[in-house]
Design a protein around this motif. Structure first.
Motif, PDB file in Angstrom:
ATOM      1  N   CYS A   1      -6.229  -0.044   5.213  1.00 21.80           N
ATOM      2  CA  CYS A   1      -6.641   1.365   5.251  1.00 21.80           C
ATOM      3  C   CYS A   1      -7.572   1.746   4.108  1.00 21.80           C
TER       4      CYS A   1
ATOM      5  N   ASN B   1      -0.072   4.104   0.909  1.00 23.76           N
ATOM      6  CA  ASN B   1      -0.430   4.933   2.061  1.00 23.76           C
ATOM      7  C   ASN B   1       0.140   4.382   3.375  1.00 23.76           C
ATOM      8  N   CYS B   2      -0.056   3.063   3.602  1.00 25.21           N
ATOM      9  CA  CYS B   2       0.317   2.530   4.927  1.00 25.21           C
ATOM     10  C   CYS B   2       1.337   1.387   4.853  1.00 25.21           C
TER      11      CYS B   2
ATOM     12  N   CYS C   1       0.838  -1.200   0.000  1.00 21.34           N
ATOM     13  CA  CYS C   1       0.000   0.000   0.000  1.00 21.34           C
ATOM     14  C   CYS C   1       0.875   1.253   0.000  1.00 21.34           C
TER      15      CYS C   1
ATOM     16  N   CYS D   1      -6.244  -1.735  -0.367  1.00 22.12           N
ATOM     17  CA  CYS D   1      -5.601  -2.100   0.900  1.00 22.12           C
ATOM     18  C   CYS D   1      -6.652  -2.615   1.888  1.00 22.12           C
TER      19      CYS D   1
ATOM     20  N   HIS E   1       1.012  -1.611   3.955  1.00 21.56           N
ATOM     21  CA  HIS E   1       0.471  -2.952   4.190  1.00 21.56           C
ATOM     22  C   HIS E   1       0.590  -3.777   2.901  1.00 21.56           C
TER      23      HIS E   1
END
Ligand SMILES: [Fe+2]
Length: 177
Positions: free
Chosen positions: A167, A128-129, A126, A164, A131
């Motif tokens: 998130c 963003n995070c 991901c 994801c 993951h």
């Protein structure tokens, strides 16, 4: 003494192959494939986002333009190795790596030829995070089959793969591969 069966010595015209890749829009051009090694020239992919894990070393020479080789440490930390035009990086086997270079930049890559049982894996995380998102795996016995493009097609065609589970961020797909 040994008897040589034939003499096949590819003598690579970098300029000509870079021009060919630019004119055709293709991303890779295989230069040779023997029982021991394979080599190809790659043009950058603006959408490159995955981490490739393979059982071979990779010798990555920046013919034109710079390479930012993103890679992940055994602890899962993302780092970047900068490989300026005219320099070369040796990457050991099994390092998760993501070669980021522009569509008008070119890499000359040499790898060990795969043997039976070798699997190449492609991982996405991901944006963003960080993951884990998705894995594709392939038997890469010939770069003419362009396994990277195949892996991307499968990944980008599925919004579920790109979403994801932690998130809910969706990695955007490019207009074309
Ligand atoms: Fe996420």
């Amino acid at each position: 003494m040994f008897a040589m069966q034939s003499i096949d010595m590819p003598n690579i015209d970098f300029e000509g192959i870079m021009r060919h890749l630019t004119e055709t829009g293709k991303r890779t051009h295989q230069l040779w494939l023997t029982a021991e090694s394979m080599a190809f020239i790659a043009r950058g992919r603006e959408y490159r986002s995955e981490f490739h894990v393979n059982p071979s070393y990779e010798i990555q020479y920046s013919i034109k333009g710079d390479l930012n080789l993103h890679y992940r440490t055994p602890e899962g930390v993302e780092k970047i190795a900068h490989v300026p035009e005219g320099s070369c990086l040796f990457q050991p086997p099994l390092v998760p790596h993501s070669p980021r270079f522009a569509p008008d930049a070119f890499q000359f890559v040499i790898e060990r030829a795969r043997v039976a049982g070798d699997i190449d894996r492609f991982f996405w995380y991901c944006l963003n995070c960080d993951h884990f998102l998705h894995e594709e795996s392939y038997v890469v016995d010939d770069y003419r089959a362009d396994p990277v493009t195949q892996a991307y097609r499968n990944f980008y065609q599925s919004e579920d793969f790109r979403t994801c589970k932690k998130c809910a961020t969706v990695m955007p797909a490019p207009d074309s591969l």
